[in-house]
Write an enzyme that holds these catalytic residues in place. Structure first.
Site, PDB file in Angstrom:
ATOM      1  N   GLU A 201      17.288  44.539  42.023  1.00 47.11           N
ATOM      2  CA  GLU A 201      18.490  43.834  42.461  1.00 47.11           C
ATOM      3  C   GLU A 201      19.012  42.995  41.302  1.00 47.11           C
ATOM      4  OE1 GLU A 201      17.620  41.506  45.953  1.00 47.11           O
ATOM      5  OE2 GLU A 201      18.731  42.911  47.198  1.00 47.11           O
ATOM      6  N   GLU A 206      22.670  45.180  45.284  1.00 49.40           N
ATOM      7  CA  GLU A 206      22.079  44.524  46.454  1.00 49.40           C
ATOM      8  C   GLU A 206      21.369  45.581  47.298  1.00 49.40           C
ATOM      9  OE1 GLU A 206      21.141  41.404  49.077  1.00 49.40           O
ATOM     10  OE2 GLU A 206      22.240  41.234  47.177  1.00 49.40           O
ATOM     11  N   LYS A 208      19.355  46.348  50.989  1.00 49.60           N
ATOM     12  CA  LYS A 208      19.189  45.887  52.353  1.00 49.60           C
ATOM     13  C   LYS A 208      18.361  46.906  53.131  1.00 49.60           C
ATOM     14  CE  LYS A 208      21.429  42.030  52.265  1.00 49.60           C
ATOM     15  NZ  LYS A 208      20.670  40.759  52.427  1.00 49.60           N
ATOM     16  N   PRO A 589      83.576  16.519  29.766  1.00 47.22           N
ATOM     17  CA  PRO A 589      82.821  17.782  29.745  1.00 47.22           C
ATOM     18  C   PRO A 589      81.320  17.541  29.879  1.00 47.22           C
ATOM     19  CG  PRO A 589      84.460  17.731  27.982  1.00 47.22           C
ATOM     20  CD  PRO A 589      84.443  16.370  28.574  1.00 47.22           C
ATOM     21  N   GLY A 592      78.666  16.708  34.916  1.00 46.49           N
ATOM     22  CA  GLY A 592      78.059  17.054  36.202  1.00 46.49           C
ATOM     23  C   GLY A 592      79.019  17.115  37.365  1.00 46.49           C
TER      24      GLY A 592
END
Length: 901
Positions: A201, A206, A208, A589, A592
């Site tokens: 492992e 893994e 099992k 100019p 905003g």
């Protein structure tokens, strides 16, 4: 019930996020007596509410004590431990405080922020989560990542942004995976019982083995852990039917295995795993795994099967389930989606051009905050706070003073009422407004005389609402929104509540207290503002709330970014619309004006409770019309369209770039005024934004004479352009002021004496002369390639001509020049850059159009080609209009050397 929702909701009767979780058993002994299921259910309610409030600006958890006979109670160790795990800290006091009142137990939750609750200097996630649902391999183990570990994994995956793995160019990680001995074993379809695998492992393997008959149920539980863990690490192999210690292949008994059915169940289980892609592959999860069943023989008889699952290393992120992370949305507690969770976790401040400086960074802000930037050289939020909301320890200041005097003259008894309420406070600031609701972008509340926000030491902020009528319904909405915005928009990091006090003031000046909506909750002492430092921090967050607006950079960056209004802009926008029905706003100019037009339309919508279709925006050009239309705040038309139709439903009109309007289709000003005066008792708004300096024609504009523009304001702070460009603008403005065209009233040009601009913002203005147009276009193409190599994109560039009639001619020449210069691009920039007209201003393309059609728009880099108007008298006006479109780099190019400085 939808698993992404829980039954918890916000109680709307408070000016805060208050979540009633119902009955909960408190105290360690009492909780130990509970059955396990009940203890878990109660804990889940509390920590889900806590998680949602941490991620949503803070608030209060209201607990009904299950055992009402108990007099004094602590939460219980399991609840306290769950809250510690949630914030990953042993000190609950940073984010949680508790108060008991009778049979109710209150948990006060401060907004999460990743700049505190840490002594280890590790990077903290932007949001809290009960579980990340992310697994990784650690040696031979599988571990679920906590929020910090999950952030590390996500950041790594995001930074790599690899292309999908393929056989022709495998990555080093993929080679290690494929060359592991398990890869060869995975291909074997027959084993002897007891065969010893030639590898142990490891991180990639893994084993099992189990005796249960229910292999399907076992796999359903294990797959959401092992498959994501392998995928998120370096890939791996899961062998089911191998003894762990001996590595012997024993298999699963054949009578317990239906291979075909089991493969289907495994595939279904894996297909449910959520996947998030940082790369462009968008592969489904089934792309990353394979399943094989090998036969296991005991002597010559079939004993059973070895189940093998191969999980390829994923370039993206695989989850076991949706992360358990909660927020408050629409007054309900909801679970974040995988995409929203990942976006929040990896969110960072965008990289802006050097012309901007950060006012609020999301790296040290509550989870819902967006970054706030301002142009270098403009007021910092601290400067704006000192100017608008100064705090003096010597006295209690009423601001704006002019509004305070107006209100006192208009309403008998108001001065006495306010003074009586604040007399116990020796110093601080009282901020008055005719409608704090409108200031917070809510609809104006009917019957409100005014609102006053008190910021004073040893007190939480208090919002006083003075009503004409005895109606308290919805009065807490404003206080609730204010608290939410101060944290989630303004980035306030302290513990915060807004106390709401409501009064009725009759025409004779008699006052009556209608209630304190927050009196039923006693907030801890830590929710009071302690000193000047805390007060100023809160007021700086208030500056962002009141002056913040979504930047035009947001579309460019692909994320929402806020900018701040200047003090001058804010003062104009703060005008009482009930008294300022008509206004001419003269702006230099780059001052905003278009932003102001958009903001005032939002305010009109809230003050007069009108739909967007009742507000009309008029400009001269189609590109600017379309740009505003996409904001969905009004109807937008050109002047020509306006003169063709009746617009019977329109109540309010905003006109932009009015200096370039003409009257060949009729008297537009008279028509606009007639429309907005239809209702004699309540005329509509007519605000007109203009700049006489940028007039680019010699015709009558249709504007009333300057002497008839009775209500007038000026914007003299130029905020768009880099320092060299602003200086160039000023030079041209000075020339125009001394020798104005006949169509421009001389009195309008006096505002130049007050002109200022943001200093120390780098940029350039360059003049070049060429022998012919082709060489000029080659130069433009070469400069574009240079900018692309230095981080700019086509969406940053505009090429502007003096006449619309020559646009197609120059486009052909520029396209040819761009094609010839493509070899100078990096190898991966293989897509031909698109060149379109100004109608495509929001696309990632170079805009090529006339100066006039680009009026009101902007880009970082502008090439001005042969800017020579037919009428010499407006030569400098055209130059001014052209130059003001460039934020950072301006190139003025001619093929005969006739440009004048």
């Amino acid at each position: 019930m939808n698993k992404n929702h829980c039954p918890l909701e916000v109680d709307p009767s408070y000016p805060d996020l208050v979540i009633n979780v119902g009955a909960v058993t408190l105290g360690e002994e009492n909780r130990n007596d509970l059955q396990k299921n009940q203890r878990v259910q109660e804990k889940e309610k509390v920590i889900q509410a806590a998680c949602a409030l941490l991620n949503s600006g803070g608030g209060v958890i209201l607990v009904e004590m299950a055992k009402k006979e108990e007099r004094s109670m602590e939460m219980g160790l399991d609840l306290e431990q769950a809250l510690r795990e949630l914030i990953q800290s042993t000190d609950l006091h940073d984010f949680f405080e508790t108060v008991q009142k009778g049979t109710r137990f209150y948990i006060f939750v401060k907004s999460w922020s990743n700049d505190i609750c840490t002594t280890d200097h590790l990077v903290k996630p932007r949001i809290c989560s009960l579980s990340s649902s992310l697994y990784r391999r650690s040696g031979t183990s599988v571990c679920c990542l906590n929020s910090r570990e999950a952030l590390s994994l996500l950041t790594k995956k995001k930074d790599v942004k690899r292309s999908p793995i393929n056989e022709n160019s495998p990555s080093t990680e993929h080679l290690i995976f494929e060359q592991h001995p398990a890869s060869q074993v995975f291909q074997i379809d027959r084993f002897k019982y007891g065969y010893v695998l030639p590898f142990p492992e490891s991180e990639l393997v893994e084993f099992k083995q189990f005796s249960t008959k229910s292999i399907a149920e076992y796999l359903k539980k294990r797959i959401p852990e092992y498959v994501p863990a392998f995928a998120n690490t370096r890939g791996g192999y899961l062998f089911i039917g191998v003894e762990n210690n001996t590595r012997k292949v024993l298999g699963c008994a054949k009578e317990n295995v239906d291979c075909e059915s089991l493969i289907g169940e495994i595939e279904v289980a894996i297909s449910k795993l959520p996947v998030f892609h940082f790369c462009s592959s968008q592969h489904r999860i089934d792309h990353y795994f394979e399943i094989r069943f090998a036969k296991v023989f005991q002597q010559e008889s079939l004993y059973g099967y070895l189940c093998m699952i191969k999980v390829k290393p994923s370039c993206c992120v695989v989850f076991s389930d949706t992360p358990s992370s909660w927020v408050v949305k629409d007054k309900r507690v909801c679970k974040l989606t995988v995409k929203d969770w990942v976006d929040k976790m990896v969110d960072t401040d965008p990289k802006l051009l050097e012309a901007f400086e950060c006012q609020l960074s999301i790296s040290a802000s509550p989870p819902k905050c967006r970054p706030v930037f301002s142009k270098k050289g403009l007021e910092h939020k601290k400067d704006l706070q000192q100017c608008l909301f100064p705090v003096s320890s010597g006295h209690l200041q009423y601001t704006p003073e002019s509004l305070w005097k107006e209100l006192c003259l208009e309403h008998e008894g108001l001065e006495k009422l306010i003074n009586r309420q604040v007399q116990r406070f020796s110093w601080g600031i009282l901020i008055l407004s005719r409608s704090w609701a409108v200031d917070l972008n809510l609809q104006e509340k009917e019957g409100v005389i005014c609102d006053a926000l008190l910021i004073a030491p040893n007190s939480p902020p208090i919002l006083y609402t003075i009503l004409r009528e005895k109606v308290t319904k919805k009065c807490t909405d404003t206080a609730f929104t204010l608290k939410q915005k101060l944290v989630n928009l303004g980035g306030y990091l302290g513990k915060l509540c807004i106390k709401s006090e409501v009064f009725h003031l009759d025409p004779e000046g008699n006052a009556e207290h209608l209630g304190d909506s927050s009196s039923s909750i006693d907030y801890p002492e830590s929710y009071k503002l302690a000193d000047t430092q805390q007060m100023e921090a809160l007021l700086q967050s208030l500056v962002i709330v009141l002056l913040g607006f979504t930047s035009f950079l947001s579309d460019e960056l692909g994320c929402e970014v806020l900018n701040l209004l200047t003090h001058q802009q804010y003062e104009i926008l703060s005008k009482n619309l009930h008294k300022t029905k008509e206004l001419f706003v003269h702006g230099l100019p780059g001052s905003g004006k278009t932003i102001m037009a958009m903001k005032i339309m939002e305010k009109i919508r809230n003050v007069f409770h009108c739909e967007t279709k009742k507000i009309l925006y008029i400009c001269e050009t189609q590109p600017l019309r379309d740009f505003i239309s996409h904001k969905n705040i009004c109807q937008a038309v050109t002047r020509k369209t306006f003169m063709k139709y009746n617009f019977d439903d329109i109540l309010h009109i905003i006109i932009d770039e009015a200096q370039n309007f003409r009257t060949e289709d009729g008297e537009w000003y008279n028509k606009a005024k007639t429309i907005t005066r239809r209702e004699k008792d309540c005329p509509g708004i007519l605000w007109i934004f203009l700049d006489y300096f940028q007039t680019t024609h010699m015709h009558y504009s249709g504007l009333p004479a300057l002497s008839y523009q009775n209500s007038r304001e000026e914007l003299t702070r130029m905020v768009r352009n880099a320092d060299p460009i602003a200086h160039y603008l000023w030079q041209n403005i000075e020339v125009i002021r001394k020798n104005p065209p006949p169509s421009i009233p001389r009195g309008s040009l006096e505002m130049l004496s007050e002109a200022t601009w943001a200093q120390d913002v780098s940029g350039n203005v360059k003049h070049r002369t060429f022998s012919d147009v082709e060489k000029m276009m080659v130069y433009v193409a070469e400069r574009c390639q240079h900018f692309f190599k230095n981080g700019y994109s086509p969406r940053h560039i505009a090429v502007l001509l003096n006449k619309a009639e020559v646009v197609e001619e120059y486009k052909e020449k520029l396209v040819r020049a761009m094609r010839r210069s493509r070899h100078q691009l990096d190898e991966d920039a293989h897509v031909l850059v698109q060149i379109k007209d100004a109608l495509h201003i929001t696309d990632n393309c170079i805009v090529l159009d006339s100066v006039r059609r680009f009026s009101g728009l902007e880009r970082n880099i502008v090439f001005g080609i042969n800017p020579r108007p037919i009428e010499q008298a407006i030569f400098h006006n055209l130059l001014l209009c052209l130059a003001s479109r460039a934020k950072k780099h301006l190139y003025l190019l001619t093929d005969d050397g006739k440009i004048s400085n």
